[in-house]
Design a protein around this motif. Structure first.
Motif, PDB file in Angstrom:
ATOM      1  N   GLY A 150      -8.103  -2.548  -7.274  1.00 58.33           N
ATOM      2  CA  GLY A 150      -7.691  -2.075  -5.905  1.00 58.33           C
ATOM      3  C   GLY A 150      -8.260  -2.743  -4.859  1.00 58.33           C
ATOM      4  N   VAL A 151      -9.879  -2.704  -4.861  1.00 57.31           N
ATOM      5  CA  VAL A 151     -10.461  -3.218  -3.669  1.00 57.31           C
ATOM      6  C   VAL A 151     -10.047  -4.867  -3.679  1.00 57.31           C
ATOM      7  CG1 VAL A 151     -12.782  -4.109  -2.990  1.00 57.31           C
ATOM      8  CG2 VAL A 151     -12.158  -1.634  -3.897  1.00 57.31           C
ATOM      9  N   ALA A 152      -9.949  -5.685  -4.997  1.00 54.24           N
ATOM     10  CA  ALA A 152      -9.769  -6.982  -4.985  1.00 54.24           C
ATOM     11  C   ALA A 152      -8.288  -7.366  -4.290  1.00 54.24           C
ATOM     12  CB  ALA A 152      -9.917  -7.603  -6.257  1.00 54.24           C
ATOM     13  N   GLY A 153      -7.279  -6.398  -4.689  1.00 60.85           N
ATOM     14  CA  GLY A 153      -5.794  -6.535  -4.372  1.00 60.85           C
ATOM     15  C   GLY A 153      -5.926  -6.389  -2.477  1.00 60.85           C
ATOM     16  N   VAL A 154      -6.531  -5.223  -2.069  1.00 57.97           N
ATOM     17  CA  VAL A 154      -6.556  -4.955  -0.861  1.00 57.97           C
ATOM     18  C   VAL A 154      -7.202  -5.777   0.252  1.00 57.97           C
ATOM     19  CG1 VAL A 154      -7.093  -3.259   1.026  1.00 57.97           C
ATOM     20  CG2 VAL A 154      -5.942  -2.677  -1.007  1.00 57.97           C
ATOM     21  N   ALA A 193       1.486   9.156  -7.794  1.00 58.49           N
ATOM     22  CA  ALA A 193       1.792   8.512  -6.616  1.00 58.49           C
ATOM     23  C   ALA A 193       1.519   7.177  -6.575  1.00 58.49           C
ATOM     24  CB  ALA A 193       1.146   9.443  -5.546  1.00 58.49           C
ATOM     25  N   GLY A 194       0.075   7.021  -7.152  1.00 61.70           N
ATOM     26  CA  GLY A 194      -0.380   5.508  -7.277  1.00 61.70           C
ATOM     27  C   GLY A 194       0.604   4.398  -7.945  1.00 61.70           C
ATOM     28  N   LEU A 195       1.125   4.907  -9.174  1.00 57.40           N
ATOM     29  CA  LEU A 195       2.049   4.142  -9.671  1.00 57.40           C
ATOM     30  C   LEU A 195       3.451   3.863  -8.869  1.00 57.40           C
ATOM     31  CD1 LEU A 195       1.798   5.776 -13.239  1.00 57.40           C
ATOM     32  CD2 LEU A 195       1.104   3.484 -12.648  1.00 57.40           C
ATOM     33  N   VAL A 196       3.741   4.806  -8.105  1.00 57.44           N
ATOM     34  CA  VAL A 196       4.834   4.561  -7.280  1.00 57.44           C
ATOM     35  C   VAL A 196       4.588   3.502  -6.017  1.00 57.44           C
ATOM     36  CG1 VAL A 196       6.393   5.838  -5.669  1.00 57.44           C
ATOM     37  CG2 VAL A 196       5.913   6.832  -7.632  1.00 57.44           C
ATOM     38  N   VAL A 197       3.284   3.575  -5.741  1.00 58.36           N
ATOM     39  CA  VAL A 197       3.064   2.803  -4.601  1.00 58.36           C
ATOM     40  C   VAL A 197       2.716   1.384  -5.187  1.00 58.36           C
ATOM     41  CG1 VAL A 197       1.165   2.035  -3.056  1.00 58.36           C
ATOM     42  CG2 VAL A 197       1.848   4.219  -3.241  1.00 58.36           C
ATOM     43  N   GLN A 198       2.338   1.074  -6.498  1.00 60.62           N
ATOM     44  CA  GLN A 198       2.279  -0.014  -7.276  1.00 60.62           C
ATOM     45  C   GLN A 198       3.563  -0.743  -7.340  1.00 60.62           C
ATOM     46  OE1 GLN A 198      -0.046  -0.069 -10.837  1.00 60.62           O
ATOM     47  NE2 GLN A 198      -1.519   1.248  -9.912  1.00 60.62           N
ATOM     48  N   PHE A 199       4.596   0.059  -7.607  1.00 61.06           N
ATOM     49  CA  PHE A 199       6.018  -0.436  -7.782  1.00 61.06           C
ATOM     50  C   PHE A 199       6.679  -0.904  -6.528  1.00 61.06           C
ATOM     51  CE2 PHE A 199      10.400   0.752  -7.378  1.00 61.06           C
ATOM     52  CZ  PHE A 199      11.179  -0.011  -8.592  1.00 61.06           C
ATOM     53  N   PRO A 212       0.726  -8.006  -2.634  1.00 59.31           N
ATOM     54  CA  PRO A 212      -0.659  -7.660  -3.247  1.00 59.31           C
ATOM     55  C   PRO A 212      -1.530  -6.665  -2.364  1.00 59.31           C
ATOM     56  CG  PRO A 212      -0.608 -10.100  -2.472  1.00 59.31           C
ATOM     57  CD  PRO A 212       0.785  -9.480  -2.204  1.00 59.31           C
ATOM     58  N   ARG A 213      -1.301  -6.516  -1.156  1.00 61.15           N
ATOM     59  CA  ARG A 213      -2.175  -5.503  -0.599  1.00 61.15           C
ATOM     60  C   ARG A 213      -1.558  -4.001  -0.833  1.00 61.15           C
ATOM     61  NH1 ARG A 213      -5.114  -7.297   4.679  1.00 61.15           N
ATOM     62  NH2 ARG A 213      -5.543  -9.480   4.295  1.00 61.15           N
ATOM     63  N   LEU A 214      -0.385  -3.998  -0.905  1.00 60.68           N
ATOM     64  CA  LEU A 214       0.398  -2.748  -1.311  1.00 60.68           C
ATOM     65  C   LEU A 214      -0.042  -2.286  -2.864  1.00 60.68           C
ATOM     66  CD1 LEU A 214       2.033  -0.425  -0.164  1.00 60.68           C
ATOM     67  CD2 LEU A 214       4.083  -1.604  -0.851  1.00 60.68           C
ATOM     68  N   ALA A 215       0.019  -3.378  -3.522  1.00 67.20           N
ATOM     69  CA  ALA A 215      -0.313  -3.117  -5.111  1.00 67.20           C
ATOM     70  C   ALA A 215      -1.690  -2.587  -5.129  1.00 67.20           C
ATOM     71  CB  ALA A 215       0.289  -4.217  -5.840  1.00 67.20           C
ATOM     72  N   GLY A 216      -2.386  -3.367  -4.250  1.00 65.24           N
ATOM     73  CA  GLY A 216      -3.912  -2.968  -4.579  1.00 65.24           C
ATOM     74  C   GLY A 216      -4.201  -1.475  -4.117  1.00 65.24           C
ATOM     75  N   ALA A 217      -3.470  -1.061  -3.128  1.00 65.59           N
ATOM     76  CA  ALA A 217      -3.437   0.279  -2.498  1.00 65.59           C
ATOM     77  C   ALA A 217      -3.105   1.359  -3.439  1.00 65.59           C
ATOM     78  CB  ALA A 217      -2.855   0.532  -1.221  1.00 65.59           C
ATOM     79  N   GLY A 218      -2.111   0.735  -4.327  1.00 69.56           N
ATOM     80  CA  GLY A 218      -1.758   1.710  -5.395  1.00 69.56           C
ATOM     81  C   GLY A 218      -2.686   1.733  -6.379  1.00 69.56           C
ATOM     82  N   TRP A 219      -3.439   0.780  -6.621  1.00 71.39           N
ATOM     83  CA  TRP A 219      -4.629   0.730  -7.723  1.00 71.39           C
ATOM     84  C   TRP A 219      -5.562   1.867  -7.098  1.00 71.39           C
ATOM     85  CZ3 TRP A 219      -5.849  -1.996 -12.406  1.00 71.39           C
ATOM     86  CH2 TRP A 219      -4.682  -2.699 -12.956  1.00 71.39           C
ATOM     87  N   LEU A 220      -5.842   1.867  -5.787  1.00 74.13           N
ATOM     88  CA  LEU A 220      -7.107   2.620  -5.474  1.00 74.13           C
ATOM     89  C   LEU A 220      -6.516   4.075  -5.504  1.00 74.13           C
ATOM     90  CD1 LEU A 220      -8.193   0.704  -2.154  1.00 74.13           C
ATOM     91  CD2 LEU A 220      -9.366   0.935  -4.475  1.00 74.13           C
ATOM     92  N   VAL A 221      -5.318   4.339  -5.160  1.00 74.19           N
ATOM     93  CA  VAL A 221      -4.796   5.830  -5.123  1.00 74.19           C
ATOM     94  C   VAL A 221      -4.857   6.069  -6.550  1.00 74.19           C
ATOM     95  CG1 VAL A 221      -2.808   7.310  -4.867  1.00 74.19           C
ATOM     96  CG2 VAL A 221      -3.421   5.719  -3.090  1.00 74.19           C
ATOM     97  N   GLY A 222      -4.318   5.370  -7.706  1.00 70.11           N
ATOM     98  CA  GLY A 222      -4.399   5.465  -8.993  1.00 70.11           C
ATOM     99  C   GLY A 222      -5.721   5.714  -9.506  1.00 70.11           C
TER     100      GLY A 222
END
Length: 101
Positions: free
Chosen positions: A20-24, A83-89, A40-50
């Motif tokens: 997540g940090v690498a993505g953001v 919710a993190g999975l939704v943000v990754q999607f 990628p930033r939104l997907a990274g935020a999803g990883w952080l939330v996840g």
């Protein structure tokens, strides 16, 4: 056995956090997801939330008392993980294109 499962859960949480940090920060995406991730930033935020949800779900059992099988912390962690999975999607979906004037 429980300690081993918690150790595996901790390693997975750290990997999710690092991804997540690498993505953001660096807009880095794992190689297996590069063809699908458009933001990628939104997907990274999803990883952080996840990662937060995964940690709460995995280690919430330590906060509950003996004899309980599922705690409120684990339930909230599961919701946050989803919710993190939704943000990754949403990171795999194309963004809005401005309408021509």
């Amino acid at each position: 056995m429980r300690a081993a499962l918690l150790a595996v859960g901790a390693v997975l949480a750290l990997l999710m956090l690092a991804g997540g940090v690498a993505g953001v920060v660096a807009e880095w995406v794992p190689p297996w997801a590069r063809s699908r991730v458009l933001r990628p930033r939104l997907a990274g935020a999803g990883w952080l939330v996840g990662a937060v949800g995964w940690t709460m779900w995995t280690f919430g059992s330590l906060l509950s008392g003996p004899g309980t099988s599922f705690s409120t912390v684990q339930a909230v962690g599961w919701v946050i993980l989803m919710a993190g999975l939704v943000v990754q999607f949403l990171g795999t979906r194309p963004g809005r294109v401005p309408a021509p004037e």
